[in-house]
Design a protein around this motif. Structure first.
Motif, PDB file in Angstrom:
ATOM      1  N   MET A  48      34.087 -21.705 -20.387  1.00 55.09           N
ATOM      2  CA  MET A  48      32.817 -21.821 -21.076  1.00 55.09           C
ATOM      3  C   MET A  48      32.689 -20.776 -22.177  1.00 55.09           C
ATOM      4  O   MET A  48      32.203 -21.065 -23.247  1.00 55.09           O
ATOM      5  N   HIS A  49      33.138 -19.532 -21.896  1.00 57.10           N
ATOM      6  CA  HIS A  49      32.996 -18.483 -22.902  1.00 57.10           C
ATOM      7  C   HIS A  49      33.802 -18.784 -24.161  1.00 57.10           C
ATOM      8  O   HIS A  49      33.427 -18.388 -25.250  1.00 57.10           O
ATOM      9  N   ARG A  50      34.920 -19.506 -24.023  1.00 61.69           N
ATOM     10  CA  ARG A  50      35.721 -19.882 -25.194  1.00 61.69           C
ATOM     11  C   ARG A  50      34.942 -20.842 -26.083  1.00 61.69           C
ATOM     12  O   ARG A  50      34.984 -20.729 -27.298  1.00 61.69           O
ATOM     13  N   TYR A  51      34.270 -21.782 -25.469  1.00 60.23           N
ATOM     14  CA  TYR A  51      33.470 -22.736 -26.232  1.00 60.23           C
ATOM     15  C   TYR A  51      32.377 -22.002 -27.000  1.00 60.23           C
ATOM     16  O   TYR A  51      32.159 -22.270 -28.183  1.00 60.23           O
ATOM     17  N   VAL A  52      31.708 -21.083 -26.341  1.00 65.78           N
ATOM     18  CA  VAL A  52      30.635 -20.316 -26.983  1.00 65.78           C
ATOM     19  C   VAL A  52      31.201 -19.465 -28.117  1.00 65.78           C
ATOM     20  O   VAL A  52      30.622 -19.407 -29.208  1.00 65.78           O
ATOM     21  N   ALA A  53      32.337 -18.837 -27.892  1.00 67.01           N
ATOM     22  CA  ALA A  53      32.955 -18.012 -28.934  1.00 67.01           C
ATOM     23  C   ALA A  53      33.328 -18.868 -30.144  1.00 67.01           C
ATOM     24  O   ALA A  53      33.079 -18.476 -31.289  1.00 67.01           O
ATOM     25  N   ARG A  54      33.907 -20.027 -29.901  1.00 65.32           N
ATOM     26  CA  ARG A  54      34.260 -20.918 -31.010  1.00 65.32           C
ATOM     27  C   ARG A  54      33.010 -21.389 -31.754  1.00 65.32           C
ATOM     28  O   ARG A  54      33.000 -21.438 -32.988  1.00 65.32           O
ATOM     29  N   ALA A  55      31.983 -21.743 -31.017  1.00 69.39           N
ATOM     30  CA  ALA A  55      30.730 -22.170 -31.648  1.00 69.39           C
ATOM     31  C   ALA A  55      30.138 -21.035 -32.478  1.00 69.39           C
ATOM     32  O   ALA A  55      29.628 -21.263 -33.583  1.00 69.39           O
ATOM     33  N   ASN A  56      30.215 -19.827 -31.954  1.00 70.81           N
ATOM     34  CA  ASN A  56      29.704 -18.679 -32.701  1.00 70.81           C
ATOM     35  C   ASN A  56      30.523 -18.436 -33.967  1.00 70.81           C
ATOM     36  O   ASN A  56      29.963 -18.118 -35.021  1.00 70.81           O
ATOM     37  N   VAL A  57      31.850 -18.579 -33.886  1.00 72.95           N
ATOM     38  CA  VAL A  57      32.696 -18.436 -35.069  1.00 72.95           C
ATOM     39  C   VAL A  57      32.267 -19.440 -36.127  1.00 72.95           C
ATOM     40  O   VAL A  57      32.072 -19.094 -37.298  1.00 72.95           O
ATOM     41  N   GLU A  58      32.115 -20.695 -35.724  1.00 75.41           N
ATOM     42  CA  GLU A  58      31.661 -21.746 -36.654  1.00 75.41           C
ATOM     43  C   GLU A  58      30.321 -21.367 -37.285  1.00 75.41           C
ATOM     44  O   GLU A  58      30.131 -21.498 -38.497  1.00 75.41           O
ATOM     45  N   HIS A  59      29.406 -20.896 -36.457  1.00 74.44           N
ATOM     46  CA  HIS A  59      28.063 -20.528 -36.928  1.00 74.44           C
ATOM     47  C   HIS A  59      28.125 -19.389 -37.947  1.00 74.44           C
ATOM     48  O   HIS A  59      27.534 -19.476 -39.025  1.00 74.44           O
ATOM     49  N   TYR A  60      28.872 -18.339 -37.629  1.00 71.59           N
ATOM     50  CA  TYR A  60      28.947 -17.184 -38.525  1.00 71.59           C
ATOM     51  C   TYR A  60      29.663 -17.527 -39.820  1.00 71.59           C
ATOM     52  O   TYR A  60      29.282 -17.058 -40.899  1.00 71.59           O
ATOM     53  N   LEU A  61      30.694 -18.357 -39.753  1.00 67.06           N
ATOM     54  CA  LEU A  61      31.371 -18.784 -40.977  1.00 67.06           C
ATOM     55  C   LEU A  61      30.427 -19.597 -41.861  1.00 67.06           C
ATOM     56  O   LEU A  61      30.455 -19.476 -43.089  1.00 67.06           O
ATOM     57  N   GLY A  62      29.593 -20.406 -41.227  1.00 72.74           N
ATOM     58  CA  GLY A  62      28.596 -21.168 -41.980  1.00 72.74           C
ATOM     59  C   GLY A  62      27.604 -20.257 -42.684  1.00 72.74           C
ATOM     60  O   GLY A  62      27.258 -20.469 -43.851  1.00 72.74           O
ATOM     61  N   VAL A  79      33.628  -9.784 -33.636  1.00 72.75           N
ATOM     62  CA  VAL A  79      33.475  -9.710 -32.172  1.00 72.75           C
ATOM     63  C   VAL A  79      33.890 -11.037 -31.539  1.00 72.75           C
ATOM     64  O   VAL A  79      34.618 -11.063 -30.543  1.00 72.75           O
ATOM     65  N   GLU A  80      33.452 -12.146 -32.124  1.00 70.59           N
ATOM     66  CA  GLU A  80      33.783 -13.460 -31.559  1.00 70.59           C
ATOM     67  C   GLU A  80      35.271 -13.767 -31.730  1.00 70.59           C
ATOM     68  O   GLU A  80      35.892 -14.323 -30.827  1.00 70.59           O
ATOM     69  N   LEU A  81      35.848 -13.410 -32.869  1.00 68.00           N
ATOM     70  CA  LEU A  81      37.287 -13.627 -33.057  1.00 68.00           C
ATOM     71  C   LEU A  81      38.083 -12.800 -32.069  1.00 68.00           C
ATOM     72  O   LEU A  81      39.096 -13.271 -31.535  1.00 68.00           O
ATOM     73  N   ASP A  82      37.639 -11.595 -31.812  1.00 61.61           N
ATOM     74  CA  ASP A  82      38.330 -10.749 -30.828  1.00 61.61           C
ATOM     75  C   ASP A  82      38.317 -11.386 -29.439  1.00 61.61           C
ATOM     76  O   ASP A  82      39.280 -11.264 -28.696  1.00 61.61           O
ATOM     77  N   LYS A  83      37.241 -12.069 -29.107  1.00 56.55           N
ATOM     78  CA  LYS A  83      37.174 -12.745 -27.803  1.00 56.55           C
ATOM     79  C   LYS A  83      38.247 -13.835 -27.709  1.00 56.55           C
ATOM     80  O   LYS A  83      38.779 -14.098 -26.639  1.00 56.55           O
ATOM     81  N   LEU A  84      38.528 -14.474 -28.844  1.00 52.05           N
ATOM     82  CA  LEU A  84      39.513 -15.561 -28.853  1.00 52.05           C
ATOM     83  C   LEU A  84      40.939 -15.058 -29.025  1.00 52.05           C
ATOM     84  O   LEU A  84      41.889 -15.777 -28.722  1.00 52.05           O
ATOM     85  N   SER A  85      41.097 -13.842 -29.516  1.00 46.55           N
ATOM     86  CA  SER A  85      42.436 -13.357 -29.857  1.00 46.55           C
ATOM     87  C   SER A  85      43.312 -13.068 -28.649  1.00 46.55           C
ATOM     88  O   SER A  85      44.505 -12.856 -28.799  1.00 46.55           O
ATOM     89  N   ASN A  86      42.748 -13.074 -27.467  1.00 47.43           N
ATOM     90  CA  ASN A  86      43.531 -12.817 -26.270  1.00 47.43           C
ATOM     91  C   ASN A  86      44.222 -14.060 -25.739  1.00 47.43           C
ATOM     92  O   ASN A  86      44.958 -13.993 -24.769  1.00 47.43           O
TER      93      ASN A  86
END
Length: 112
Positions: free
Chosen positions: A1-15, A36-43
């Motif tokens: 679930m946290h990956r989905y939220v991180a990806r959604a946040n990345v999309e939001h911030y890029l927008g 911060v959100e990219l760091d969550k996904l970088s692992n």
């Protein structure tokens, strides 16, 4: 679930970062949140395809912003504003390229 939220946040911030009217403070805060959100996904290297798609979209935005800048008459405020916006998009592009590079290093050589 946290990956989905991180990806959604990345999309939001890029927008948000596409908005040429952001203040420097808003842009700085948004970039910090994006990092911060990219760091969550970088692992997790499974996010490489997601990262590559974001890099590709970002490249298109940089190219479009460069075209807009180039079409503005030299010495005008319109050109200066377009140049500032292009620089901001290039900075985001660099950030995304770095993120993608880190994920590629985790994946290692891939067969094409």
């Amino acid at each position: 679930m946290h990956r989905y939220v991180a990806r959604a946040n990345v999309e939001h911030y890029l927008g948000i970062l596409k908005d040429a009217g952001l203040t420097m403070q808003q842009r700085s805060t948004t970039i910090s949140l994006l990092v911060v959100e990219l760091d969550k996904l970088s692992n997790d290297a499974e996010h490489l395809e997601f990262a590559e798609s974001k890099v590709a979209v970002s490249r298109q935005q940089v190219a479009q912003a460069a075209s807009i800048r180039d079409s503005a008459p030299a010495g005008t405020t319109q050109r200066q504003d377009a140049e500032r916006h292009l620089i901001h998009l290039e900075n985001v592009q660099t950030l995304l390229d770095d993120f993608c590079h880190r994920l590629r290093n985790k994946v290692g050589p891939r067969s094409v």
